[in-house]
Design a protein around this motif. Structure first.
Motif, PDB file in Angstrom:
ATOM      1  N   VAL A   4      12.655 -28.597  10.861  1.00  0.00           N
ATOM      2  CA  VAL A   4      13.046 -28.110   9.540  1.00  0.00           C
ATOM      3  C   VAL A   4      11.899 -28.256   8.539  1.00  0.00           C
ATOM      4  O   VAL A   4      11.372 -29.355   8.358  1.00  0.00           O
ATOM      5  CB  VAL A   4      14.259 -28.899   9.005  1.00  0.00           C
ATOM      6  N   PHE A   5      11.538 -27.159   7.890  1.00  0.00           N
ATOM      7  CA  PHE A   5      10.544 -27.141   6.826  1.00  0.00           C
ATOM      8  C   PHE A   5      11.309 -27.132   5.508  1.00  0.00           C
ATOM      9  O   PHE A   5      12.165 -26.270   5.289  1.00  0.00           O
ATOM     10  CB  PHE A   5       9.688 -25.875   6.944  1.00  0.00           C
ATOM     11  N   ILE A   6      11.031 -28.094   4.627  1.00  0.00           N
ATOM     12  CA  ILE A   6      11.700 -28.172   3.331  1.00  0.00           C
ATOM     13  C   ILE A   6      10.801 -27.530   2.272  1.00  0.00           C
ATOM     14  O   ILE A   6       9.695 -28.000   2.018  1.00  0.00           O
ATOM     15  CB  ILE A   6      11.990 -29.636   2.920  1.00  0.00           C
ATOM     16  N   SER A   7      11.281 -26.441   1.668  1.00  0.00           N
ATOM     17  CA  SER A   7      10.552 -25.750   0.602  1.00  0.00           C
ATOM     18  C   SER A   7      11.206 -26.095  -0.729  1.00  0.00           C
ATOM     19  O   SER A   7      12.395 -25.837  -0.926  1.00  0.00           O
ATOM     20  CB  SER A   7      10.604 -24.237   0.838  1.00  0.00           C
ATOM     21  N   HIS A   8      10.415 -26.683  -1.632  1.00  0.00           N
ATOM     22  CA  HIS A   8      10.983 -27.138  -2.906  1.00  0.00           C
ATOM     23  C   HIS A   8       9.931 -27.090  -3.999  1.00  0.00           C
ATOM     24  O   HIS A   8       8.733 -27.025  -3.735  1.00  0.00           O
ATOM     25  CB  HIS A   8      11.507 -28.571  -2.760  1.00  0.00           C
ATOM     26  N   ARG A   9      10.385 -27.136  -5.238  1.00  0.00           N
ATOM     27  CA  ARG A   9       9.483 -27.228  -6.395  1.00  0.00           C
ATOM     28  C   ARG A   9       9.032 -28.681  -6.553  1.00  0.00           C
ATOM     29  O   ARG A   9       9.778 -29.609  -6.229  1.00  0.00           O
ATOM     30  CB  ARG A   9      10.204 -26.794  -7.674  1.00  0.00           C
ATOM     31  N   GLY A  10       7.837 -28.864  -7.080  1.00  0.00           N
ATOM     32  CA  GLY A  10       7.330 -30.205  -7.313  1.00  0.00           C
ATOM     33  C   GLY A  10       8.236 -31.034  -8.201  1.00  0.00           C
ATOM     34  O   GLY A  10       8.387 -32.245  -7.997  1.00  0.00           O
ATOM     35  N   ASP A  11       8.872 -30.390  -9.177  1.00  0.00           N
ATOM     36  CA  ASP A  11       9.793 -31.094 -10.078  1.00  0.00           C
ATOM     37  C   ASP A  11      10.984 -31.703  -9.344  1.00  0.00           C
ATOM     38  O   ASP A  11      11.627 -32.612  -9.855  1.00  0.00           O
ATOM     39  CB  ASP A  11      10.338 -30.145 -11.149  1.00  0.00           C
ATOM     40  N   ASP A  12      11.274 -31.180  -8.171  1.00  0.00           N
ATOM     41  CA  ASP A  12      12.446 -31.613  -7.414  1.00  0.00           C
ATOM     42  C   ASP A  12      12.086 -32.508  -6.228  1.00  0.00           C
ATOM     43  O   ASP A  12      12.881 -32.680  -5.306  1.00  0.00           O
ATOM     44  CB  ASP A  12      13.216 -30.391  -6.911  1.00  0.00           C
ATOM     45  N   SER A  13      10.895 -33.098  -6.247  1.00  0.00           N
ATOM     46  CA  SER A  13      10.411 -33.883  -5.102  1.00  0.00           C
ATOM     47  C   SER A  13      11.356 -35.012  -4.707  1.00  0.00           C
ATOM     48  O   SER A  13      11.605 -35.236  -3.521  1.00  0.00           O
ATOM     49  CB  SER A  13       9.029 -34.454  -5.393  1.00  0.00           C
ATOM     50  N   LYS A  14      11.884 -35.718  -5.687  1.00  0.00           N
ATOM     51  CA  LYS A  14      12.762 -36.854  -5.378  1.00  0.00           C
ATOM     52  C   LYS A  14      14.020 -36.388  -4.640  1.00  0.00           C
ATOM     53  O   LYS A  14      14.404 -36.973  -3.621  1.00  0.00           O
ATOM     54  CB  LYS A  14      13.141 -37.588  -6.668  1.00  0.00           C
ATOM     55  N   ASP A  15      14.653 -35.337  -5.148  1.00  0.00           N
ATOM     56  CA  ASP A  15      15.862 -34.817  -4.502  1.00  0.00           C
ATOM     57  C   ASP A  15      15.540 -34.193  -3.146  1.00  0.00           C
ATOM     58  O   ASP A  15      16.308 -34.324  -2.192  1.00  0.00           O
ATOM     59  CB  ASP A  15      16.547 -33.788  -5.404  1.00  0.00           C
ATOM     60  N   ALA A  16      14.404 -33.508  -3.043  1.00  0.00           N
ATOM     61  CA  ALA A  16      13.995 -32.906  -1.767  1.00  0.00           C
ATOM     62  C   ALA A  16      13.752 -33.990  -0.725  1.00  0.00           C
ATOM     63  O   ALA A  16      14.113 -33.828   0.445  1.00  0.00           O
ATOM     64  CB  ALA A  16      12.754 -32.050  -1.961  1.00  0.00           C
ATOM     65  N   SER A  64      15.004 -25.076 -12.118  1.00  0.00           N
ATOM     66  CA  SER A  64      13.769 -24.476 -12.657  1.00  0.00           C
ATOM     67  C   SER A  64      13.414 -23.160 -11.981  1.00  0.00           C
ATOM     68  O   SER A  64      12.386 -22.564 -12.281  1.00  0.00           O
ATOM     69  CB  SER A  64      12.602 -25.461 -12.472  1.00  0.00           C
ATOM     70  N   GLY A  65      14.233 -22.710 -11.038  1.00  0.00           N
ATOM     71  CA  GLY A  65      13.978 -21.458 -10.340  1.00  0.00           C
ATOM     72  C   GLY A  65      13.323 -21.673  -8.984  1.00  0.00           C
ATOM     73  O   GLY A  65      13.039 -22.795  -8.588  1.00  0.00           O
ATOM     74  N   VAL A  66      13.094 -20.578  -8.268  1.00  0.00           N
ATOM     75  CA  VAL A  66      12.474 -20.649  -6.932  1.00  0.00           C
ATOM     76  C   VAL A  66      11.196 -19.826  -6.877  1.00  0.00           C
ATOM     77  O   VAL A  66      10.717 -19.489  -5.809  1.00  0.00           O
ATOM     78  CB  VAL A  66      13.438 -20.186  -5.813  1.00  0.00           C
ATOM     79  N   HIS A  67      10.646 -19.520  -8.027  1.00  0.00           N
ATOM     80  CA  HIS A  67       9.477 -18.651  -8.045  1.00  0.00           C
ATOM     81  C   HIS A  67       8.179 -19.372  -8.371  1.00  0.00           C
ATOM     82  O   HIS A  67       7.249 -18.770  -8.886  1.00  0.00           O
ATOM     83  CB  HIS A  67       9.710 -17.470  -8.990  1.00  0.00           C
ATOM     84  N   ALA A  68       8.095 -20.658  -8.065  1.00  0.00           N
ATOM     85  CA  ALA A  68       6.817 -21.360  -8.157  1.00  0.00           C
ATOM     86  C   ALA A  68       5.893 -20.762  -7.098  1.00  0.00           C
ATOM     87  O   ALA A  68       6.359 -20.356  -6.025  1.00  0.00           O
ATOM     88  CB  ALA A  68       7.017 -22.854  -7.917  1.00  0.00           C
ATOM     89  N   PRO A  69       4.609 -20.677  -7.363  1.00  0.00           N
ATOM     90  CA  PRO A  69       3.697 -19.988  -6.435  1.00  0.00           C
ATOM     91  C   PRO A  69       3.772 -20.471  -4.986  1.00  0.00           C
ATOM     92  O   PRO A  69       3.925 -19.653  -4.069  1.00  0.00           O
ATOM     93  CB  PRO A  69       2.316 -20.248  -7.038  1.00  0.00           C
ATOM     94  N   TRP A  70       3.683 -21.756  -4.730  1.00  0.00           N
ATOM     95  CA  TRP A  70       3.714 -22.241  -3.353  1.00  0.00           C
ATOM     96  C   TRP A  70       5.082 -22.006  -2.717  1.00  0.00           C
ATOM     97  O   TRP A  70       5.186 -21.545  -1.579  1.00  0.00           O
ATOM     98  CB  TRP A  70       3.374 -23.733  -3.296  1.00  0.00           C
ATOM     99  N   MET A  71       6.108 -22.317  -3.463  1.00  0.00           N
ATOM    100  CA  MET A  71       7.462 -22.172  -2.938  1.00  0.00           C
ATOM    101  C   MET A  71       7.773 -20.713  -2.596  1.00  0.00           C
ATOM    102  O   MET A  71       8.344 -20.417  -1.543  1.00  0.00           O
ATOM    103  CB  MET A  71       8.451 -22.709  -3.965  1.00  0.00           C
ATOM    104  N   SER A  72       7.384 -19.802  -3.467  1.00  0.00           N
ATOM    105  CA  SER A  72       7.613 -18.378  -3.209  1.00  0.00           C
ATOM    106  C   SER A  72       6.930 -17.946  -1.924  1.00  0.00           C
ATOM    107  O   SER A  72       7.515 -17.227  -1.107  1.00  0.00           O
ATOM    108  CB  SER A  72       7.098 -17.532  -4.369  1.00  0.00           C
ATOM    109  N   ARG A  73       5.696 -18.372  -1.727  1.00  0.00           N
ATOM    110  CA  ARG A  73       4.967 -18.021  -0.504  1.00  0.00           C
ATOM    111  C   ARG A  73       5.686 -18.541   0.733  1.00  0.00           C
ATOM    112  O   ARG A  73       5.733 -17.876   1.761  1.00  0.00           O
ATOM    113  CB  ARG A  73       3.549 -18.590  -0.536  1.00  0.00           C
ATOM    114  N   GLU A  74       6.236 -19.747   0.629  1.00  0.00           N
ATOM    115  CA  GLU A  74       6.894 -20.359   1.783  1.00  0.00           C
ATOM    116  C   GLU A  74       8.140 -19.583   2.185  1.00  0.00           C
ATOM    117  O   GLU A  74       8.277 -19.168   3.341  1.00  0.00           O
ATOM    118  CB  GLU A  74       7.236 -21.821   1.471  1.00  0.00           C
ATOM    119  N   TRP A  75       9.057 -19.357   1.240  1.00  0.00           N
ATOM    120  CA  TRP A  75      10.300 -18.690   1.638  1.00  0.00           C
ATOM    121  C   TRP A  75      10.088 -17.217   1.921  1.00  0.00           C
ATOM    122  O   TRP A  75      10.747 -16.643   2.795  1.00  0.00           O
ATOM    123  CB  TRP A  75      11.441 -18.950   0.656  1.00  0.00           C
ATOM    124  N   MET A  76       9.154 -16.578   1.215  1.00  0.00           N
ATOM    125  CA  MET A  76       8.881 -15.163   1.500  1.00  0.00           C
ATOM    126  C   MET A  76       8.256 -14.995   2.879  1.00  0.00           C
ATOM    127  O   MET A  76       8.540 -14.021   3.587  1.00  0.00           O
ATOM    128  CB  MET A  76       7.997 -14.564   0.416  1.00  0.00           C
TER     129      MET A  76
END
Length: 128
Positions: A4-16, A64-76
């Motif tokens: 499992v690869f976890i894709s998340h925003r940096g702001d959500d690191s603790k919850d991720a 905060s959304g799912v369109h952070a640059p790294w996160m968008s690349r991962e799920w796309m």
């Protein structure tokens, strides 16, 4: 158990990380950037290797959304591979809030905000 690869925003690191720990406790092998990328490592190489070797991507929906640059690349990337016929699962999980991108609107998500334990159990079943 699944990889499992976890894709998340940096702001959500603790919850991720809490989600990653819960999935790991259920026997899944989990890729989380905080666990896999060390000082001096290439971010691009590490993420590319994770995406290439892990067949399931949990997309953590954020207030905060799912369109952070790294996160968008991962799920796309995972979505493109899935649409090209590869055996890749894209599993949305509402981690801190937010909505699915329009292109994923038809996919049922695990709602960790409403019911953490139930959503982790649902993800575990989906990971099979």
């Amino acid at each position: 158990m699944a990889d499992v690869f976890i894709s998340h925003r940096g702001d959500d690191s603790k919850d991720a990380e809490a989600l990653a720990n819960a999935l790991r406790a259920l026997g899944h092998r989990v890729w989380l950037d905080e666990w896999r990328i060390d000082v001096g490592d290439s971010l691009v190489r590490a993420i590319d290797e994770g995406l290439a070797h892990y067949r399931c991507l949990v997309l953590c929906l954020s207030a905060s959304g799912v369109h952070a640059p790294w996160m968008s690349r991962e799920w796309m990337s995972a979505l493109a591979r899935q649409l090209n016929g590869e055996d890749v699962k894209l599993l949305p999980a509402r981690l801190t809030g937010g909505e699915l991108p329009a292109i994923l609107a038809d996919i049922k998500y695990a709602d960790l905000v409403a019911d953490w334990d139930g959503a982790v159990a649902a993800l575990d079943r989906a990971l099979g």
